[in-house]
Structure formats: structure tokens, C-alpha cells
Design a protein around this motif. Sequence first.
Motif, short mmCIF file in Angstrom:
data_model
loop_
_atom_site.label_atom_id
_atom_site.label_comp_id
_atom_site.label_asym_id
_atom_site.label_seq_id
_atom_site.Cartn_x
_atom_site.Cartn_y
_atom_site.Cartn_z
N GLU A 349 -33.08 18.93 26.12
CA GLU A 349 -33.86 17.73 25.83
C GLU A 349 -33.41 17.04 24.55
O GLU A 349 -33.73 15.89 24.31
CB GLU A 349 -35.34 18.09 25.73
CG GLU A 349 -35.70 18.92 24.52
CD GLU A 349 -37.20 19.04 24.34
OE1 GLU A 349 -37.61 19.61 23.31
OE2 GLU A 349 -37.95 18.59 25.20
N GLU A 350 -32.63 17.76 23.72
CA GLU A 350 -32.18 17.17 22.45
C GLU A 350 -30.88 16.41 22.60
O GLU A 350 -30.42 15.77 21.67
CB GLU A 350 -32.02 18.27 21.40
CG GLU A 350 -33.35 18.86 20.96
CD GLU A 350 -33.16 19.92 19.91
OE1 GLU A 350 -32.28 20.79 20.11
OE2 GLU A 350 -33.86 19.90 18.90
N ASP A 353 -31.31 12.96 21.76
CA ASP A 353 -31.98 12.77 20.46
C ASP A 353 -31.39 11.56 19.74
O ASP A 353 -30.24 11.15 20.00
CB ASP A 353 -31.83 14.04 19.61
CG ASP A 353 -32.94 14.15 18.58
OD1 ASP A 353 -33.71 13.19 18.43
OD2 ASP A 353 -33.03 15.22 17.94
N ARG A 380 -36.44 13.82 17.49
CA ARG A 380 -37.05 14.99 18.12
C ARG A 380 -37.34 16.11 17.11
O ARG A 380 -38.29 16.86 17.28
CB ARG A 380 -36.16 15.50 19.25
CG ARG A 380 -36.11 14.56 20.46
CD ARG A 380 -35.57 15.28 21.68
NE ARG A 380 -35.42 14.39 22.82
CZ ARG A 380 -36.42 14.04 23.63
NH1 ARG A 380 -37.64 14.50 23.41
NH2 ARG A 380 -36.20 13.23 24.66
N LYS A 384 -41.21 17.69 16.95
CA LYS A 384 -41.46 19.11 17.23
C LYS A 384 -42.34 19.77 16.17
O LYS A 384 -42.86 20.87 16.38
CB LYS A 384 -40.13 19.88 17.29
CG LYS A 384 -39.33 19.63 18.57
CD LYS A 384 -37.93 20.17 18.43
CE LYS A 384 -37.92 21.62 18.02
NZ LYS A 384 -36.55 22.16 17.89
N ASN A 409 -42.35 8.43 19.31
CA ASN A 409 -42.82 8.67 20.69
C ASN A 409 -42.56 7.49 21.59
O ASN A 409 -42.19 7.65 22.77
CB ASN A 409 -44.31 9.03 20.68
CG ASN A 409 -44.53 10.52 20.46
OD1 ASN A 409 -43.85 11.36 21.06
ND2 ASN A 409 -45.47 10.86 19.60
N PHE A 412 -39.10 7.45 23.20
CA PHE A 412 -38.82 8.32 24.35
C PHE A 412 -39.72 8.03 25.56
O PHE A 412 -39.40 8.42 26.67
CB PHE A 412 -38.97 9.79 23.92
CG PHE A 412 -37.95 10.21 22.89
CD1 PHE A 412 -36.60 10.32 23.22
CD2 PHE A 412 -38.33 10.48 21.59
CE1 PHE A 412 -35.66 10.69 22.27
CE2 PHE A 412 -37.41 10.85 20.63
CZ PHE A 412 -36.06 10.96 20.98
#
Length: 414
Positions: A349-350, A353, A380, A384, A409, A412
Amino acid sequence: MENLALIDSFSEFKDDKLIDRVTLMAILEDVFRNALKKKFGSDDNFDIIINPDKGDMEIWRRRVIVADDDLDLENEEITLTEARKIEPDFEIGEEVSEEVKLIDLGRRAILALRQNLISKIHEHDNTNLYKQFKDLIGEIYTAEVHHVRPRVVILVDDEGNEIVLPKEKQIPSDFFRKGDNVRGIIENVELKGNKPQIIMSRTSDKFLEKLFEQEIPEVFDGLIMVKNVVRIPGEKAKVAVDSYDDRIDPVGACVGMKGSRIHGIVRELGNENIDVINYTTNTQLYITRALSPAKVSSIKINEETKRADVYLKLEEVSKAIGRGGHNIKLAGLLTGYELDVIREGVIAEEEDDVELTEFSDEIDGWVIDEFAKIGLDTARSILKQDLADLVRRTDLEEETILEVMKILNEEFNS
């Protein structure tokens, strides 16, 4: 005795100024010659005889005898009539020597002489003081707090010399009271008018280096060399040490058993955290040691740009960067390389980024810098984190962090 008594009245303060009699007599001669030039236009025909052992001096005026009808009389000339008042058998063309009594110069001239003498002695003192402290630049010096002001602390040494410790040269945690003894290095000596101003520093890298020399015998004896010192005063420092003797562990010798040797230095610097590392000419190894306590996976160096990509496991990143970014900043200063942290083990998922700097139109630069200080430089990596943890680790308000998270946010979720 007239001259001797008068000179003693001039030099009554010589003991306070610690000026020897020979120097004082030389200054006196200079002062009197200036007075003679002012009164007679020249001092060429005056002889000043000094006896430094007795502290006495005589002034003799030499003049050539001319006829009484010579109306245009020069400083170096005297009429026959006036000359014969001194010695009745003088003739025209002969030279007359006549002693000048200081008291004959008049009260106002004597007061002026005294003031000029005081000025010359102060000038002499200032010149000696300037030379004395110029030779002490870079050396540790101790003085007592005389006066504490908002922007500066005024110190006085055992000889009464005034030393200035500016606010910006003090460690942030420094707190002084009148009568405290303060150690620092003489950083500079500046001439303010004719008076030297002596500047002390406790924030200089050189101060820490000299403390090592003073507190650790092997450094003082030259068995261990301090190769480089970098500091964030009162917070953290890194010191690279080396020894030509393989039998000596330079780090162990500097730190001592359970930190016993370095403890005094740490206390002197307001509990500044000091990392002592082994110096090496191997750049990769040097950078690795400089980033301690983080464990470096690998390093890619660009010699042309003096930059290095440092690859670290995720759990090592915060150690490498340190509180407030101090560790990585000092490691870069110590090694001379700009260090870029590269995280290993990027999860799927990174891969998409985004660097935090890409949001500079929406997020203030100083806010981005605050996150970077704790090793968070991508979108990211921030999302996290726990909100309360971010508030604790940065100097940012909760409201500011929430606004940043909202912006990230949206990137993404759009």
C-alpha cells in the motif's frame, strides 16, 4: 627633589595598575616630550635623562647664544643677556644647557600632563590586555559572575579583567548567580574604541574539545586525538576520537567505567548527551558509527554531491533521526555528508505513497519540517501514526495535526 616629588605624585597609582617603574618612566618621557612640543613647538633641543632605579628624571634645554638685538628668537636660541644670568662668562655662539623644572611649567600644564599620563597608562594596559587574551583564544578560562543582565553575563577574573558571556553563547539551561564560577573558552577579543572586549563562549564546539583535553589524561597527553566535535548546545553532541596506539580503546578511555570520566563534562554542559565514536577514514563505516544507536542496513554514497542514502529498517528510522532530528543532523555535520534516510521493507500500500513536500501548497513548510524531524516525510507515514503520539513527539497542536491528516486522507480517497 622637586622633579622626584612631582613624578611620585603622577605615579601614585602605578602599583594598582601593576606597571613596572621602567615602563612608567618610558611613558613619562613620552608624555613630557608631547608637552614640550606643545609649549615650545619642538622637543629636538631637549634632553630627558631618566633614572628608573630612583624613579627620577631631569629635563635639560639646549640653546645657542645670540645677540640681544636678534628680535626673531627661535626655540633653540637665547639672548646673551639671558645666558649670562645663568653663567656670567658666556659668549655669543656658545651653547647653553639649562635644567627645566617641572613645577615651572605651571599648574595647568601639570594637570594636563597628569591627565595625559593616566590616558597613556590606560592605553598601555589595554594594549597588554588585548595581547594577553588574544593569545588565550580557544583556551578554557574561568571567571566569576559579577553581574547578570537579560542579554549578557558580565564576569570578572582574579585580576579584575571584565569578560563578557553573551546570551547566545550560553547553554540554554545555564542559570547564573552573582559569585558563581563559570567556565568557557575565550572565543574572541574585540576592540571597542581603545578598550578590548573579551568574549567567552560555552556553546562553541571548541569548548567541548578543550573539556576532553582537560578532563581526560590520554587526550591531554596526546595518546588520544579528538578528530571532530559537533554540538547542539545543551541537547546533544558527537565526538570522534582516534588513537595511533592499537592497545588503547579511545572510546572506552574517554567514557570511562560506567561513564565515570565523561560524567563531569556532561554535567558542565547542562546534561548534554554526548556520543563518543571511533574515527575512521572508511566513509561508510564512519557514517554508520555516526548514526548510532541506529543499526544501518546499507549506505549508498555520492562523493560528488557529498550526499549519502542510508537504508534502514522501519524500526531503526526513529533512532537514526533522534529526538527533534538531532541525531541525523549531528551525524551529517560530523561526517560532512548530507544524509537521506531510505526506509526498507515498503509494503504494497506504500508503493503509491506521496512525499509530504508535494503538499507544500496546502501545508506550511514549518509544519512539514516538524514531521520530518521525527522521520515522517510521506503522507502514509503520518496517517499510520496515533494522534496522541504525534502531539507528544512534535511541537504541533492537535488541531494542526488533524488538519494535516484531513488533507492527506483526501489525497488517497479522492
